[in-house]
Write an enzyme that holds these catalytic residues in place. Structure first.
Site, PDB file in Angstrom:
ATOM      1  CG  HIS A  38      -1.871   1.211   1.163  1.00  0.00           C
ATOM      2  ND1 HIS A  38      -3.073   1.230   0.678  1.00  0.00           N
ATOM      3  CD2 HIS A  38      -1.928   2.377   1.946  1.00  0.00           C
ATOM      4  CE1 HIS A  38      -3.622   2.402   0.781  1.00  0.00           C
ATOM      5  NE2 HIS A  38      -2.985   3.145   1.661  1.00  0.00           N
ATOM      6  CB  SER A  39       0.882   4.107   0.255  1.00  0.00           C
ATOM      7  OG  SER A  39       1.235   5.765   0.049  1.00  0.00           O
ATOM      8  CG  MET A  40       7.313   3.355   0.979  1.00  0.00           C
ATOM      9  SD  MET A  40       8.290   3.885   2.482  1.00  0.00           S
ATOM     10  CE  MET A  40       7.544   2.531   3.777  1.00  0.00           C
ATOM     11  N   GLY A  94       3.670  -0.167  -2.283  1.00  0.00           N
ATOM     12  CA  GLY A  94       3.555  -0.543  -3.747  1.00  0.00           C
ATOM     13  C   GLY A  94       5.037  -0.426  -4.463  1.00  0.00           C
ATOM     14  CB  SER A 114      -3.531  -0.788  -2.317  1.00  0.00           C
ATOM     15  OG  SER A 114      -4.411   0.000  -1.657  1.00  0.00           O
TER      16      SER A 114
END
Length: 270
Positions: free
Chosen positions: A105-107, A109, A132
């Site tokens: 998720h975020s970083m 990813g 994500s």
């Protein structure tokens, strides 16, 4: 799902070697798939532990624990992708048997893309990568602009995102512990400039939140360039940290199959 967005300090016994980087709190030897979960900025392994129940007996959840949080609070946080990725790759090769998938998720990813690319080179290929609320590698840096904020401004930024609980805001001692790790993580994103982005030989499934103020669904769609083996984009309700209120439809995404067969009630697939 009542999981604190920012990881909290803990006095748990510290692990060594690969076990420091990757752990499984609910082993399921008969699971059809292992899922390696990579954190967003400031998060620790605890953010994903409820998923062991969410995904049931069919999926064995492995959680990455980066330095500077939870049981690794005493370890200095790292601030570059080149420092973070190699030990994660080694831990996955050593500890996670195939078949497995990666979620970030975020970083997380972006870390997931780099980890997957290096695992492919090691012939330890993930079944798929699920990203994500993350910009694709070529456009990652804008998300990291917050690393330049002073402590007060960074605290407000996190609060506005819903990424910092009220009990932390009211405790200067906790803030002093947490903010350096958040800033180091945001620096990872800000400094990430991959020389090349080679399409992965595995499917990539991307999830975007409709009201995310940091990453739009159109930006998340850019992950299509990161695979030559199939891509889907799912848009779900919520903001940047939507997954703590309504987790992504992982059961469907991890099930694989043609994108046309993956329509589902929680959101729209493109």
């Amino acid at each position: 799902m009542a999981t604190p967005p920012v990881s909290m300090p803990t006095t748990a016994t510290r692990a060594a070697g690969a076990a420091a980087w990757l752990s499984c709190v609910a082993p399921r030897p008969a699971a059809r798939l292992r899922l390696v979960c990579l954190p967003y900025a400031g998060a620790g392994a605890a953010a994903y532990r409820p998923w062991t129940t969410l995904l049931g007996d069919d999926v064995e959840v492995w959680t990455a624990q980066l330095p500077g949080r939870e049981r690794r609070l005493a370890d200095p946080p790292l601030s570059t992708m080149d420092e973070l990725v190699p030990p994660l790759v080694e831990a996955i090769v050593e500890r996670v048997p195939a078949p497995f998938a990666i979620f970030g998720h975020s970083m997380g990813g972006l870390i997931g893309y780099e980890v997957a690319a290096r695992l492919v080179a090691r012939d330890h290929v993930p079944q798929r990568l699920v990203v994500s609320a993350a910009r694709p590698p070529r456009n990652a840096a804008p998300l990291g602009a917050a690393h330049r904020l002073d402590d007060a401004a960074l605290t407000r930024w996190l609060h506005d995102l819903g990424g910092i609980p009220d009990e932390v805001l009211d405790d200067p001692g906790l803030l002093e512990l947490i903010l350096p790790t958040v800033r180091a993580d945001l620096t990872v994103v800000a400094s990430y400039r991959p020389a090349t982005v080679t399409p992965l030989p595995l499917p990539v499934d991307a999830v975007a939140a409709a009201d995310d103020p940091l990453v739009s669904p159109d930006e998340v769609a850019g992950w299509a360039a990161c695979t030559d083996s199939g891509f889907s984009l799912t848009v779900v309700p919520g903001g940047h940290l939507y997954l703590h209120d309504s987790p992504p439809p992982l059961s469907r995404l991890l099930g694989g199959g043609p994108a046309a067969d993956r329509a589902y009630v929680e959101g729209a697939t493109r």
